[in-house]
Structure formats: structure tokens, C-alpha cells
Design an enzyme around this catalytic site. Structure first.
Site, PDB file in Angstrom:
ATOM      1  N   GLN A 261     -26.713 -14.026 -17.694  1.00  0.00           N
ATOM      2  CA  GLN A 261     -27.756 -13.272 -18.390  1.00  0.00           C
ATOM      3  C   GLN A 261     -28.858 -14.188 -18.931  1.00  0.00           C
ATOM      4  O   GLN A 261     -29.941 -13.712 -19.272  1.00  0.00           O
ATOM      5  CB  GLN A 261     -27.160 -12.447 -19.534  1.00  0.00           C
TER       6      GLN A 261
ATOM      7  N   HIS B 270     -19.826  -9.209 -15.648  1.00  0.00           N
ATOM      8  CA  HIS B 270     -21.087  -9.939 -15.422  1.00  0.00           C
ATOM      9  C   HIS B 270     -20.853 -11.159 -14.527  1.00  0.00           C
ATOM     10  O   HIS B 270     -21.664 -11.454 -13.651  1.00  0.00           O
ATOM     11  CB  HIS B 270     -21.676 -10.421 -16.744  1.00  0.00           C
TER      12      HIS B 270
ATOM     13  N   CYS C 275     -26.110  -2.818 -22.540  1.00  0.00           N
ATOM     14  CA  CYS C 275     -26.140  -4.179 -22.009  1.00  0.00           C
ATOM     15  C   CYS C 275     -27.486  -4.811 -22.364  1.00  0.00           C
ATOM     16  O   CYS C 275     -28.527  -4.183 -22.188  1.00  0.00           O
ATOM     17  CB  CYS C 275     -25.956  -4.145 -20.496  1.00  0.00           C
ATOM     18  N   LEU C 276     -27.452  -6.036 -22.844  1.00  0.00           N
ATOM     19  CA  LEU C 276     -28.700  -6.720 -23.199  1.00  0.00           C
ATOM     20  C   LEU C 276     -29.609  -6.894 -21.990  1.00  0.00           C
ATOM     21  O   LEU C 276     -30.814  -7.073 -22.144  1.00  0.00           O
ATOM     22  CB  LEU C 276     -28.402  -8.089 -23.825  1.00  0.00           C
TER      23      LEU C 276
ATOM     24  N   HIS D  46     -16.523  -6.216 -20.009  1.00  0.00           N
ATOM     25  CA  HIS D  46     -17.951  -6.127 -19.660  1.00  0.00           C
ATOM     26  C   HIS D  46     -18.486  -7.508 -19.277  1.00  0.00           C
ATOM     27  O   HIS D  46     -19.216  -7.649 -18.281  1.00  0.00           O
ATOM     28  CB  HIS D  46     -18.689  -5.547 -20.878  1.00  0.00           C
ATOM     29  N   GLU D  47     -18.101  -8.539 -20.052  1.00  0.00           N
ATOM     30  CA  GLU D  47     -18.613  -9.896 -19.774  1.00  0.00           C
ATOM     31  C   GLU D  47     -17.999 -10.475 -18.494  1.00  0.00           C
ATOM     32  O   GLU D  47     -18.691 -11.139 -17.720  1.00  0.00           O
ATOM     33  CB  GLU D  47     -18.366 -10.830 -20.964  1.00  0.00           C
TER      34      GLU D  47
ATOM     35  N   GLY E 147     -21.700  -9.530 -26.961  1.00  0.00           N
ATOM     36  CA  GLY E 147     -21.229 -10.456 -25.945  1.00  0.00           C
ATOM     37  C   GLY E 147     -22.396 -10.887 -25.077  1.00  0.00           C
ATOM     38  O   GLY E 147     -23.448 -10.235 -25.075  1.00  0.00           O
TER      39      GLY E 147
HETATM   40 ZN    ZN Z   1     -24.077  -6.811 -20.335  1.00  0.00          ZN
END
Ligand code: ZN
Length: 178
Positions: free
Chosen positions: A51, A134, A88-89, A130-131, A46
């Protein structure tokens, strides 16, 4: 489509509440396409727009073979509890067990601006939560207890000193998660 650079922990845009999208237009569709391309290149499940430095309520998820476009998403129902490892990226190489509702029902606009109801369980449900976090400036580490969070963050900051910057170039070979 463009693979964008990823903002990492320390970049202020990750802590902002992103703005609602007033209308799903060509610029929004371009953003969605870029999010998918960047997510795939970074091997994530995701990705949220902030991000890649865009503070708008747009995110994408690909889990269990299905793609979800989330424009102005909201969670309508959440039930059950499950603990699973999350990453998480924007905080590369940091993983921790996070407890979240196991099943969610969410509503969002798709790339055509149509309202879509999404029912998900397990990994896709976790990724959607999670998204959406963000988009509210929340990171998965915020769900950890204070001791655990501080320990992991101290280690991460040692391994990722600020002089390396808060932005990471993504190449198709690099690995990540969410
Ligand atoms: Zn993340």
C-alpha cells in the site's frame, strides 16, 4: 520514520503477490516503523507494505490496543464466520460488509526476525486477514458478490477519476480505515 503516500485502487502494486522477506534486517525494521507511522497518520487499523508501494511481505495491524508486526505471515487456523463492515485505506470512502472467519491463528516473524504465533478474534482477526490478503494482491472488494462489487466500484470510480492518480498524500488529519 516517514509517513508515506498511499497507493490507491488502480495502482498495479496492489494487485501483485508481494515477495517473501529473506531476512529481517534494518531496512525491514525501517519499513515496519514507516508502516506504523503511515497507518496512524491515516487512522487505519492495518497497513501492508504494497500500500506504500513496496511489494514485500510485511504488514502491521493495531487493533484492540495491541500492535502486531507481520513479516512473511501465514494463517495456520481459521474458524467461525462473522460479517462486518470493512474498508481499506487504498479504496477510500468505500465500505461494505465482508464475511470472514471470526478467529484465526497466524504465524509471522516480528521486527527481530523471531517467529511469533498470534491468536486473534473479531476486529484484529479481520484486520490480519485483510492485510495478508493485500500481500497476495487481494482487496476486500474481491470477497463481495460480483453484482455488489461492480455497483460499488462503478460508484467509487466516478467519485475517484483516474486523472486524480493512484497515489494519495497522507496528512495526520485525514481519515481512513484499513
Ligand atoms: Zn486494505
Amino acid at each position: 520514520m516517514t509517513v508515506h503516500r498511499l497507493h490507491l485502487l488502480g495502482s498495479p502494486v496492489l494487485r501483485e503477490r508481494s515477495a517473501e522477506v529473506p531476512a529481517v534486517d534494518d531496512a525491514t525494521r525501517q519499513l515496519i516503523a514507516d508502516l506504523f507511522e503511515t497507518m496512524v497518520a491515516a487512522k487505519g487499523v492495518g497497513l501492508a507494505a504494497n500500500q506504500i508501494g513496496v511489494a514485500r511481505r510485511v504488514a502491521v495491524v493495531e487493533a484492540d490496543g495491541r500492535r502486531h508486526v507481520l513479516v512473511n505471515p501465514v494463517i495456520l487456523e481459521a474458524e467461525g464466520r462473522e460479517t462486518a463492515e470493512e474498508g481499506c485505506l487504498s479504496i477510500p470512502e468505500l465500505y461494505a460488509d465482508v464475511t470472514r472467519p471470526f478467529r484465526v491463528v497466524a504465524e509471522a516473524l516480528n521486527e527481530l526476525g523471531q517467529p511469533v504465533r498470534i491468536e486473534a478474534e473479531g476486529l484484529p482477526a479481520r484486520a490480519i486477514q485483510h492485510e495478508i490478503d493485500h500481500l497476495d494482491g487481494i482487496l476486500f472488494i474481491d470477497h463481495l458478490g460480483p453484482m455488489k462489487r461492480r455497483m460499488l466500484l462503478n460508484r467509487w470510480k466516478r467519485e475517484h477519476p483516474p486523472e486524480e492518480g493512484f497515489i494519495r498524500e497522507i496528512k495526520p488529519a485525514s481519515a481512513g480505515s484499513g
